[in-house]
Design an enzyme around this catalytic site. Structure first.
Site: not given
Ligand code: IMP
Ligand code: MG
Length: 176
Positions: A98-99, A102, A151, A164
Protein backbone atom coordinates in the site's frame (compact mmCIF):
# COMPACT_ATOMS: atom_id res chain seq x y z
CA UNK A 1 -1.23 23.83 -18.53
CA UNK A 2 1.09 25.02 -15.78
CA UNK A 3 3.49 22.35 -14.47
CA UNK A 4 3.63 22.64 -10.72
CA UNK A 5 6.21 20.82 -8.55
CA UNK A 6 5.30 20.15 -4.90
CA UNK A 7 8.01 20.68 -2.29
CA UNK A 8 10.24 17.62 -1.68
CA UNK A 9 9.35 15.78 1.54
CA UNK A 10 11.09 12.42 0.98
CA UNK A 11 13.72 12.44 -1.73
CA UNK A 12 14.16 9.90 -4.47
CA UNK A 13 17.41 8.77 -2.87
CA UNK A 14 15.89 8.29 0.59
CA UNK A 15 13.01 6.31 -0.94
CA UNK A 16 15.41 4.09 -2.82
CA UNK A 17 17.58 3.36 0.25
CA UNK A 18 14.62 2.53 2.47
CA UNK A 19 12.92 0.37 -0.16
CA UNK A 20 16.10 -1.68 -0.58
CA UNK A 21 16.04 -2.33 3.18
CA UNK A 22 12.40 -3.42 3.07
CA UNK A 23 13.10 -5.72 0.14
CA UNK A 24 15.95 -7.29 2.08
CA UNK A 25 13.76 -7.75 5.18
CA UNK A 26 11.07 -9.50 3.12
CA UNK A 27 13.70 -11.67 1.42
CA UNK A 28 15.13 -12.69 4.81
CA UNK A 29 11.71 -13.37 6.37
CA UNK A 30 10.46 -15.62 3.57
CA UNK A 31 13.57 -17.69 2.74
CA UNK A 32 12.58 -20.90 0.95
CA UNK A 33 9.03 -19.66 0.31
CA UNK A 34 7.09 -18.01 -2.47
CA UNK A 35 5.30 -14.70 -1.87
CA UNK A 36 2.27 -13.16 -3.55
CA UNK A 37 2.52 -9.41 -3.74
CA UNK A 38 -0.84 -7.64 -3.91
CA UNK A 39 -0.38 -4.10 -5.16
CA UNK A 40 -3.16 -1.75 -4.08
CA UNK A 41 -3.94 0.41 -7.10
CA UNK A 42 -3.42 3.05 -8.02
CA UNK A 43 -1.30 4.67 -5.32
CA UNK A 44 1.10 1.79 -4.61
CA UNK A 45 2.14 1.12 -8.21
CA UNK A 46 5.51 2.88 -8.05
CA UNK A 47 6.47 1.65 -4.58
CA UNK A 48 5.44 -1.86 -5.54
CA UNK A 49 7.44 -1.78 -8.75
CA UNK A 50 10.62 -0.63 -6.99
CA UNK A 51 10.10 -2.99 -4.04
CA UNK A 52 9.68 -6.07 -6.25
CA UNK A 53 13.10 -5.47 -7.76
CA UNK A 54 14.61 -5.72 -4.28
CA UNK A 55 12.91 -8.99 -3.30
CA UNK A 56 15.07 -12.00 -4.04
CA UNK A 57 12.41 -14.73 -3.85
CA UNK A 58 9.97 -16.45 -6.19
CA UNK A 59 7.23 -13.83 -6.50
CA UNK A 60 3.71 -13.70 -7.89
CA UNK A 61 2.22 -10.27 -8.55
CA UNK A 62 -1.43 -9.37 -8.37
CA UNK A 63 -3.43 -6.14 -8.26
CA UNK A 64 -6.48 -4.90 -6.42
CA UNK A 65 -8.29 -1.60 -6.73
CA UNK A 66 -10.39 -0.22 -3.93
CA UNK A 67 -12.47 2.83 -3.52
CA UNK A 68 -13.44 4.67 -0.41
CA UNK A 69 -16.41 6.88 -0.99
CA UNK A 70 -15.98 10.58 -1.36
CA UNK A 71 -13.19 12.81 -2.55
CA UNK A 72 -10.79 15.26 -1.03
CA UNK A 73 -7.92 14.81 1.37
CA UNK A 74 -9.65 12.87 4.16
CA UNK A 75 -10.77 9.26 3.82
CA UNK A 76 -14.53 8.93 4.13
CA UNK A 77 -15.28 5.59 5.69
CA UNK A 78 -16.68 3.02 3.25
CA UNK A 79 -14.30 0.69 1.41
CA UNK A 80 -15.33 -1.23 -1.69
CA UNK A 81 -13.45 -3.55 -4.11
CA UNK A 82 -13.53 -2.00 -7.61
CA UNK A 83 -11.26 -4.65 -9.15
CA UNK A 84 -10.33 -7.84 -7.34
CA UNK A 85 -7.13 -9.92 -7.50
CA UNK A 86 -7.13 -12.65 -10.15
CA UNK A 87 -5.69 -15.35 -7.86
CA UNK A 88 -7.59 -17.16 -5.07
CA UNK A 89 -4.78 -16.42 -2.54
CA UNK A 90 -5.40 -19.79 -0.88
CA UNK A 91 -2.31 -21.14 0.96
CA UNK A 92 -0.22 -18.23 -0.24
CA UNK A 93 2.09 -15.85 1.60
CA UNK A 94 0.30 -12.64 0.75
CA UNK A 95 2.01 -9.29 1.17
CA UNK A 96 -0.34 -6.37 0.68
CA UNK A 97 1.58 -3.38 -0.70
CA UNK A 98 0.00 0.00 0.00
CA UNK A 99 1.11 3.59 -0.49
CA UNK A 100 -0.05 5.07 2.80
CA UNK A 101 -1.96 4.10 5.92
CA UNK A 102 -3.86 7.04 7.34
CA UNK A 103 -6.97 6.16 9.38
CA UNK A 104 -6.18 2.47 8.77
CA UNK A 105 -9.71 1.77 7.56
CA UNK A 106 -8.66 0.64 4.08
CA UNK A 107 -6.05 -1.79 5.38
CA UNK A 108 -8.12 -3.27 8.23
CA UNK A 109 -10.99 -3.87 5.79
CA UNK A 110 -8.72 -5.40 3.14
CA UNK A 111 -7.01 -7.69 5.65
CA UNK A 112 -10.41 -8.96 6.85
CA UNK A 113 -11.50 -9.58 3.24
CA UNK A 114 -8.32 -11.55 2.55
CA UNK A 115 -8.34 -13.67 5.75
CA UNK A 116 -11.57 -15.30 4.57
CA UNK A 117 -9.72 -16.59 1.49
CA UNK A 118 -7.47 -18.80 3.67
CA UNK A 119 -4.03 -17.58 2.69
CA UNK A 120 -1.03 -19.12 4.46
CA UNK A 121 -0.14 -15.69 5.83
CA UNK A 122 -1.02 -12.04 5.26
CA UNK A 123 1.52 -9.27 5.84
CA UNK A 124 1.31 -5.56 5.20
CA UNK A 125 3.93 -3.36 3.54
CA UNK A 126 3.19 0.35 3.47
CA UNK A 127 5.48 3.05 2.19
CA UNK A 128 4.03 5.67 4.54
CA UNK A 129 2.15 5.80 7.83
CA UNK A 130 0.41 8.84 9.30
CA UNK A 131 -0.13 8.03 13.00
CA UNK A 132 -2.03 11.24 13.75
CA UNK A 133 -5.36 10.08 12.32
CA UNK A 134 -5.05 6.34 12.90
CA UNK A 135 -8.46 5.27 14.22
CA UNK A 136 -8.21 1.67 12.91
CA UNK A 137 -4.94 0.19 14.23
CA UNK A 138 -3.32 -2.36 11.95
CA UNK A 139 0.06 -4.09 12.19
CA UNK A 140 2.38 -2.74 9.52
CA UNK A 141 4.95 -5.48 9.04
CA UNK A 142 7.11 -3.48 6.64
CA UNK A 143 7.02 0.31 6.88
CA UNK A 144 8.91 2.85 4.83
CA UNK A 145 8.41 6.10 6.73
CA UNK A 146 6.24 7.46 9.50
CA UNK A 147 5.14 10.96 8.51
CA UNK A 148 3.51 14.03 9.99
CA UNK A 149 -0.13 14.90 9.47
CA UNK A 150 0.41 16.46 6.05
CA UNK A 151 -1.15 15.66 2.71
CA UNK A 152 1.53 14.11 0.54
CA UNK A 153 1.65 13.46 -3.18
CA UNK A 154 4.01 11.93 -5.70
CA UNK A 155 5.68 8.53 -6.05
CA UNK A 156 2.25 7.07 -6.83
CA UNK A 157 0.18 9.19 -4.47
CA UNK A 158 -2.25 11.65 -5.95
CA UNK A 159 -4.32 14.67 -5.24
CA UNK A 160 -7.41 14.64 -7.48
CA UNK A 161 -5.66 12.23 -9.85
CA UNK A 162 -2.50 14.28 -10.24
CA UNK A 163 1.18 14.12 -9.18
CA UNK A 164 1.48 10.30 -9.26
CA UNK A 165 4.40 10.50 -11.68
CA UNK A 166 6.77 12.42 -9.37
CA UNK A 167 9.88 10.39 -8.42
CA UNK A 168 9.77 11.78 -4.85
CA UNK A 169 7.15 12.24 -2.11
CA UNK A 170 6.15 15.88 -1.95
CA UNK A 171 3.97 18.12 0.13
CA UNK A 172 1.01 19.93 -1.23
CA UNK A 173 0.73 23.17 0.66
CA UNK A 174 -2.57 24.95 1.08
CA UNK A 175 -3.21 27.21 -1.84
CA UNK A 176 -1.36 25.11 -4.44
P1 IMP B 1 -7.02 5.13 5.18
O1 IMP B 1 -8.10 4.14 4.84
O2 IMP B 1 -7.56 6.31 5.91
O3 IMP B 1 -5.85 4.50 5.89
O4 IMP B 1 -6.56 5.79 3.85
C1 IMP B 1 -5.70 5.23 3.02
C2 IMP B 1 -5.87 5.83 1.65
O5 IMP B 1 -6.17 7.24 1.69
C3 IMP B 1 -4.58 5.71 0.92
O6 IMP B 1 -4.50 4.50 0.23
C4 IMP B 1 -4.60 6.92 0.03
O7 IMP B 1 -5.26 6.59 -1.17
C5 IMP B 1 -5.41 7.95 0.74
N1 IMP B 1 -4.54 8.93 1.43
C6 IMP B 1 -4.45 9.13 2.76
N2 IMP B 1 -3.59 10.11 3.05
C7 IMP B 1 -3.10 10.54 1.87
C8 IMP B 1 -2.13 11.55 1.49
O8 IMP B 1 -1.52 12.25 2.32
N3 IMP B 1 -1.89 11.68 0.17
C9 IMP B 1 -2.53 10.94 -0.79
N4 IMP B 1 -3.42 9.99 -0.48
C10 IMP B 1 -3.71 9.79 0.82
MG1 MG C 1 -4.60 4.14 -1.73
Amino acid sequence: MEHFYPEVYISEEDLSLRIAEIGKAITDDFQGEEVTIVCVLKGAFMFCSDLLKKIDLPVKLDFIQLSSYGEGTVSSGNVKIEMDVSDSLKNQNVIIVEDIIDTGLTMTTLKEMFEVRKPKSVKVASLLFKPSRNTHPVDIDYLGFEIEDKFVVGYGLDYAGRFRELPYVGILNAGN
